[in-house]
Design a protein around this motif. Sequence first.
Motif, PDB file in Angstrom:
ATOM      1  N   ASP A  88      20.434 -28.434 -47.074  1.00  0.00           N
ATOM      2  CA  ASP A  88      21.634 -27.692 -47.438  1.00  0.00           C
ATOM      3  C   ASP A  88      21.806 -26.452 -46.578  1.00  0.00           C
ATOM      4  OD1 ASP A  88      23.929 -27.212 -49.139  1.00  0.00           O
ATOM      5  OD2 ASP A  88      22.864 -28.349 -50.647  1.00  0.00           O
ATOM      6  N   ASP A  89      20.709 -25.825 -46.217  1.00  0.00           N
ATOM      7  CA  ASP A  89      20.745 -24.689 -45.292  1.00  0.00           C
ATOM      8  C   ASP A  89      19.424 -24.625 -44.547  1.00  0.00           C
ATOM      9  OD1 ASP A  89      22.853 -23.075 -44.561  1.00  0.00           O
ATOM     10  OD2 ASP A  89      22.858 -21.926 -46.405  1.00  0.00           O
ATOM     11  N   VAL A  90      19.450 -24.157 -43.303  1.00  0.00           N
ATOM     12  CA  VAL A  90      18.250 -24.086 -42.479  1.00  0.00           C
ATOM     13  C   VAL A  90      18.223 -22.755 -41.736  1.00  0.00           C
ATOM     14  CG1 VAL A  90      18.023 -26.568 -42.212  1.00  0.00           C
ATOM     15  CG2 VAL A  90      19.442 -25.329 -40.602  1.00  0.00           C
ATOM     16  N   LEU A  99      10.247 -22.627 -40.017  1.00  0.00           N
ATOM     17  CA  LEU A  99      11.543 -23.194 -40.377  1.00  0.00           C
ATOM     18  C   LEU A  99      11.664 -23.208 -41.897  1.00  0.00           C
ATOM     19  CD1 LEU A  99      14.153 -24.829 -39.586  1.00  0.00           C
ATOM     20  CD2 LEU A  99      12.746 -26.893 -39.844  1.00  0.00           C
ATOM     21  N   TYR A 100      12.744 -22.626 -42.424  1.00  0.00           N
ATOM     22  CA  TYR A 100      13.002 -22.608 -43.861  1.00  0.00           C
ATOM     23  C   TYR A 100      14.155 -23.557 -44.165  1.00  0.00           C
ATOM     24  CZ  TYR A 100      10.488 -18.190 -43.268  1.00  0.00           C
ATOM     25  OH  TYR A 100       9.573 -17.238 -42.915  1.00  0.00           O
ATOM     26  N   VAL A 101      14.003 -24.377 -45.204  1.00  0.00           N
ATOM     27  CA  VAL A 101      15.015 -25.368 -45.546  1.00  0.00           C
ATOM     28  C   VAL A 101      15.279 -25.352 -47.045  1.00  0.00           C
ATOM     29  CG1 VAL A 101      15.729 -27.773 -45.378  1.00  0.00           C
ATOM     30  CG2 VAL A 101      14.140 -26.835 -43.685  1.00  0.00           C
ATOM     31  N   SER A 102      16.551 -25.220 -47.410  1.00  0.00           N
ATOM     32  CA  SER A 102      16.970 -25.430 -48.798  1.00  0.00           C
ATOM     33  C   SER A 102      17.284 -26.916 -48.925  1.00  0.00           C
ATOM     34  CB  SER A 102      18.212 -24.584 -49.106  1.00  0.00           C
ATOM     35  OG  SER A 102      18.730 -24.932 -50.380  1.00  0.00           O
ATOM     36  N   ARG A 103      16.466 -27.637 -49.709  1.00  0.00           N
ATOM     37  CA  ARG A 103      16.603 -29.090 -49.806  1.00  0.00           C
ATOM     38  C   ARG A 103      17.389 -29.425 -51.072  1.00  0.00           C
ATOM     39  NH1 ARG A 103      10.737 -31.647 -48.439  1.00  0.00           N
ATOM     40  NH2 ARG A 103      10.286 -30.825 -50.536  1.00  0.00           N
ATOM     41  N   GLY A 104      18.710 -29.317 -50.978  1.00  0.00           N
ATOM     42  CA  GLY A 104      19.625 -29.413 -52.106  1.00  0.00           C
ATOM     43  C   GLY A 104      19.251 -30.347 -53.224  1.00  0.00           C
ATOM     44  N   ASP A 131      21.073 -24.695 -53.436  1.00  0.00           N
ATOM     45  CA  ASP A 131      22.285 -24.703 -52.612  1.00  0.00           C
ATOM     46  C   ASP A 131      22.076 -23.826 -51.379  1.00  0.00           C
ATOM     47  OD1 ASP A 131      25.251 -24.723 -51.901  1.00  0.00           O
ATOM     48  OD2 ASP A 131      25.302 -25.781 -53.812  1.00  0.00           O
ATOM     49  N   HIS A 132      23.135 -23.160 -50.949  1.00  0.00           N
ATOM     50  CA  HIS A 132      23.056 -22.404 -49.701  1.00  0.00           C
ATOM     51  C   HIS A 132      22.116 -21.207 -49.821  1.00  0.00           C
ATOM     52  CE1 HIS A 132      25.890 -24.834 -47.630  1.00  0.00           C
ATOM     53  NE2 HIS A 132      26.861 -24.606 -48.516  1.00  0.00           N
ATOM     54  N   ALA A 133      21.603 -20.797 -48.681  1.00  0.00           N
ATOM     55  CA  ALA A 133      20.608 -19.731 -48.618  1.00  0.00           C
ATOM     56  C   ALA A 133      20.990 -18.727 -47.540  1.00  0.00           C
ATOM     57  CB  ALA A 133      19.229 -20.316 -48.326  1.00  0.00           C
ATOM     58  N   ALA A 134      20.264 -17.615 -47.496  1.00  0.00           N
ATOM     59  CA  ALA A 134      20.438 -16.618 -46.435  1.00  0.00           C
ATOM     60  C   ALA A 134      19.099 -15.939 -46.195  1.00  0.00           C
ATOM     61  CB  ALA A 134      21.496 -15.589 -46.811  1.00  0.00           C
ATOM     62  N   LEU A 135      18.807 -15.687 -44.937  1.00  0.00           N
ATOM     63  CA  LEU A 135      17.575 -15.017 -44.543  1.00  0.00           C
ATOM     64  C   LEU A 135      17.875 -13.555 -44.258  1.00  0.00           C
ATOM     65  CD1 LEU A 135      14.537 -15.490 -43.797  1.00  0.00           C
ATOM     66  CD2 LEU A 135      15.324 -15.796 -41.433  1.00  0.00           C
ATOM     67  N   SER A 136      17.041 -12.665 -44.785  1.00  0.00           N
ATOM     68  CA  SER A 136      17.257 -11.241 -44.554  1.00  0.00           C
ATOM     69  C   SER A 136      17.081 -10.919 -43.069  1.00  0.00           C
ATOM     70  CB  SER A 136      16.276 -10.412 -45.388  1.00  0.00           C
ATOM     71  OG  SER A 136      14.936 -10.682 -45.004  1.00  0.00           O
ATOM     72  N   PRO A 137      17.741  -9.867 -42.583  1.00  0.00           N
ATOM     73  CA  PRO A 137      17.647  -9.523 -41.149  1.00  0.00           C
ATOM     74  C   PRO A 137      16.217  -9.323 -40.671  1.00  0.00           C
ATOM     75  CG  PRO A 137      19.466  -8.340 -42.156  1.00  0.00           C
ATOM     76  CD  PRO A 137      18.722  -9.013 -43.287  1.00  0.00           C
ATOM     77  N   ASP A 138      15.329  -8.816 -41.541  1.00  0.00           N
ATOM     78  CA  ASP A 138      13.938  -8.603 -41.115  1.00  0.00           C
ATOM     79  C   ASP A 138      13.060  -9.833 -41.338  1.00  0.00           C
ATOM     80  OD1 ASP A 138      13.543  -8.669 -43.849  1.00  0.00           O
ATOM     81  OD2 ASP A 138      12.770  -6.627 -44.019  1.00  0.00           O
TER      82      ASP A 138
END
Length: 276
Positions: A88-90, A99-104, A131-138
């Motif tokens: 769903d998001d990578v 590698l981080y993956v949201s596996r819906g 569902d969708h994800a977000a990675l922090s800037p740091d």
Amino acid sequence: MLLLGTAAAALLMLPPATGQAATGLRDVVLVGNSVSGSVSFLDGHTFANLGSFNVIPDLAQRLAAMNPVERAAYAIVRQQEGGDRFADDVYLSPDGRTLYVSRGNLDDVVAFDLAGRTMRWRHQVAGFKADHAALSPDGTRLIVSATTVARAEVLDTATGALVASVATGTYPHANDYSADGSRIYNSSIGITALPRVLDFAKGDKLVTVIDAHTFAVLRTYRFAEGIRPAVFTPDGTTMYAQLSYLNGFVEYNLVTGRITRTVPMPFSPAGQALSP
């Protein structure tokens, strides 16, 4: 369904292109292939396909571990989504090693060591769909929408541990960090399985503004329709968003909490020929 993400660099165990640093890092574009459960790596400049990474090596194990309720929920989500959705998001860590993956449909988030091609950790998301994800800037936090429980979960990227769980609108969808990294915007779309005539029963369609450090809710904005893709200006005053059932987008003032413009988009000939 294809999901596109970008990253500064990735450790791919591939020979670097001419002129690149000897560190093995290179610019890439990530494409999450939802049905196949893989992530394709494209060269960030030529867009040549560099190879793919399997993000569901444990699929049989995950399915076998589900209890009857989880298996029934998996089948329902799969039917509503129109099939498998395993990416769903990578995202890539800033150093390009993880590698981080949201596996819906598997309702989890996993982290992979790219060089070793091993799973570093797995986090089971509350409810029945990630569902969708977000990675922090740091790169230290990953926030993912737990769709069926109306929460956004914040994870420690080093361990996958749950740092915070934040209340959102119904069916939280996208997560976006502000340009300065101080806020997170979570957008909810309401219960998508219901038809438009039952819009009133779809729940709260909200943009929830979250403090990116304390994870306290700072403000919520209510909408008549679900909030789809959105972008936020660097000064934090304006949002541009596509809403459910709108063939176009709105300009939204985040200070006053009002739509300032609605911009319709033209239908293609093929779109005009469609009937409800």
